[in-house]
Write a protein that holds these residues in place. Structure first.
Motif, PDB file in Angstrom:
ATOM      1  N   GLN A   1       0.827  -1.198   0.000  1.00 19.81           N
ATOM      2  CA  GLN A   1       0.000   0.000   0.000  1.00 19.81           C
ATOM      3  C   GLN A   1       0.868   1.258   0.000  1.00 19.81           C
TER       4      GLN A   1
ATOM      5  N   PHE B   1       2.294   1.821  -3.490  1.00 16.95           N
ATOM      6  CA  PHE B   1       1.322   2.409  -4.412  1.00 16.95           C
ATOM      7  C   PHE B   1       1.197   3.913  -4.187  1.00 16.95           C
ATOM      8  N   GLN B   2       1.213   4.319  -2.929  1.00 15.08           N
ATOM      9  CA  GLN B   2       0.970   5.720  -2.588  1.00 15.08           C
ATOM     10  C   GLN B   2       2.194   6.600  -2.814  1.00 15.08           C
TER      11      GLN B   2
ATOM     12  N   VAL C   1      -1.148  -1.236 -12.941  1.00 12.55           N
ATOM     13  CA  VAL C   1      -0.136  -1.162 -11.886  1.00 12.55           C
ATOM     14  C   VAL C   1      -0.307  -2.313 -10.913  1.00 12.55           C
ATOM     15  N   VAL C   2      -1.543  -2.775 -10.706  1.00 11.38           N
ATOM     16  CA  VAL C   2      -1.783  -3.920  -9.836  1.00 11.38           C
ATOM     17  C   VAL C   2      -1.149  -5.178 -10.430  1.00 11.38           C
TER      18      VAL C   2
ATOM     19  N   MET D   1       2.705  -4.997 -10.295  1.00 12.30           N
ATOM     20  CA  MET D   1       3.179  -5.293  -8.950  1.00 12.30           C
ATOM     21  C   MET D   1       3.205  -6.802  -8.713  1.00 12.30           C
TER      22      MET D   1
ATOM     23  N   VAL E   1      -3.810  -7.649  -4.047  1.00 15.17           N
ATOM     24  CA  VAL E   1      -3.150  -6.409  -4.449  1.00 15.17           C
ATOM     25  C   VAL E   1      -4.164  -5.393  -4.968  1.00 15.17           C
ATOM     26  N   GLY E   2      -5.195  -5.868  -5.653  1.00 18.91           N
ATOM     27  CA  GLY E   2      -6.222  -4.963  -6.151  1.00 18.91           C
ATOM     28  C   GLY E   2      -6.957  -4.253  -5.036  1.00 18.91           C
TER      29      GLY E   2
ATOM     30  N   PHE F   1      -4.839  -1.620  -3.572  1.00 21.95           N
ATOM     31  CA  PHE F   1      -4.745  -0.490  -4.495  1.00 21.95           C
ATOM     32  C   PHE F   1      -5.935   0.450  -4.372  1.00 21.95           C
TER      33      PHE F   1
END
Length: 383
Positions: free
Chosen positions: A227, A230-231, A241-242, A245, A303-304, A307
């Protein structure tokens, strides 16, 4: 994106641009800056969340059942059980091509450097490989009840890590969800009527216990670090991007598992393991193949959800799967369904509903704030 300080921590919702005659878009911004990370309409957000919830629950339940089937039918390689958890990552290139990456030209931050991306993917991949190995060891040496009970501790670990790493804020509904889901998983675990490994020494039991406990902590840490990545590092704006990763971290984890498989010498026993598999060679191969596929489906869901919501939410849904797995066991393996399991599943759905309701409240509050901003900007007297 439907995020607020109560679910993502340190983030606010604001809208500076509204499309004429269209649905309002919610923009997630850090510290009230104008940097847009991702945009979703309300319907798009909920569809995306529901799809990833299904991926996580179905994928994890199927993967755990197949992993148990592998060991019960004569499989014994910890490194093979670790390898299949990430080895199917190439199939993710299919949706990656269908959902190509697209960046907004208005992004105020430069793209991350190759070194930064490599460092993130490599470090998370190493953590993932270690986590998978620990889980494989725990599943080999522990009974299903003890294994599930220890796995339930990941919510407590995630609460601590997300507080320090992601500035997670907790409301009463979120705390209720975490407590209820933990109790649900524990109730299922202590009432699991499956038999554990026979002839298990005290040393192997301790190894399995420590491995699973450590894996739960590493898994929670991994979610929080994803997390944060992503940020702070990736800052891309599409589902691609998910997939990226998952692909690159799985690539690293797979390479490590392959090295471990050959370095340990376990690869020499694989042929004998296949020949001695109780259900036959074809069943052995298909078990490994589908275990690999279902773990990838689960990982995309994990992961989704990180995100679009948070690491804690992803962990909550992962824990919910511990209550769904017995249902699948009843259907597939004809396991008994006692009253304790039914109560535990009802508790799990209650905790899940609490967390979903909290997100609904955050969504409603954010939509109202955006509506007020739009009305203020369109009101001539307010200019």
């Amino acid at each position: 994106m439907i995020l607020s300080p109560s679910t993502s921590g340190g983030y606010s919702l604001i809208n500076n641009t509204m499309p004429e005659g269209g649905e309002p878009v919610v923009i997630k911004v850090e510290d009230l800056t104008t940097q847009s990370l991702i945009k979703f309409t309300r319907l798009q957000w909920w569809v995306f969340v529901v799809v990833n919830i299904v991926f996580l629950i179905v994928g994890q339940a199927a993967a755990v059942l197949l992993g148990r089937f592998y060991y019960d039918q004569g499989g014994n390689s910890k490194w093979m059980a670790t390898l299949v958890q990430t080895a199917a990552f190439p199939i993710l290139y299919v949706p990656l091509f269908l959902f190509p990456s697209h960046r907004e030209p208005s992004s105020s931050s430069p793209s991350p450097s190759f070194l930064a991306l490599f460092s993130v993917y490599f470090f998370l991949g190493v953590l993932l490989a270690g986590d998978n190995m620990l889980y494989s060891t725990g599943l080999l040496y522990l009974s299903a009840s003890t294994y599930s009970l220890i796995c339930a501790s990941q919510l407590a670990f995630n609460s601590v890590f997300s507080y320090f790493i992601n500035s997670q804020k907790f409301t009463s509904l979120i705390l209720n969800s975490v407590v209820i889901l933990s109790l649900s998983a524990a109730l299922i675990a202590v009432n699991d009527d499956s038999e554990g490994p026979s002839g298990l020494s005290k040393l192997k039991y301790m190894i399995g216990f420590i491995s699973t406990f450590g894996a739960s902590a590493i898994y929670s840490l991994l979610l929080c670090l994803m997390q944060l990545s992503f940020q702070k590092v990736l800052k891309k704006e599409t589902f691609a991007v998910v997939l990226e990763m998952q692909i690159y971290t799985s690539l690293v984890a797979t390479c490590i598992a392959l090295i471990g498989l050959f370095a340990s010498g376990e690869w020499r026993s694989l042929h004998g393991e296949m020949e001695g598999f109780h259900k036959g060679r074809v069943s052995y191969v298909m078990t490994l193949v589908w275990t690999a596929v279902t773990w990838q489906v689960c990982s995309v869901g994990v992961v989704g959800l990180i995100f679009v919501v948070s690491s804690l939410f992803s962990n909550v849904i992962s824990t919910l799967s511990l209550a769904v797995t017995p249902i699948a066991s009843v259907i597939i393996f004809h396991d008994s369904m006692n009253g304790a399991k039914i109560i535990a599943m009802l508790l799990a759905f209650w905790g899940f509903a609490s967390y979903i309701y909290q997100n609904y409240l955050d969504d409603s509050k954010a939509r109202k704030a955006l509506s007020d901003i739009k009305e203020t900007r369109n009101d001539p007297t307010g200019q």
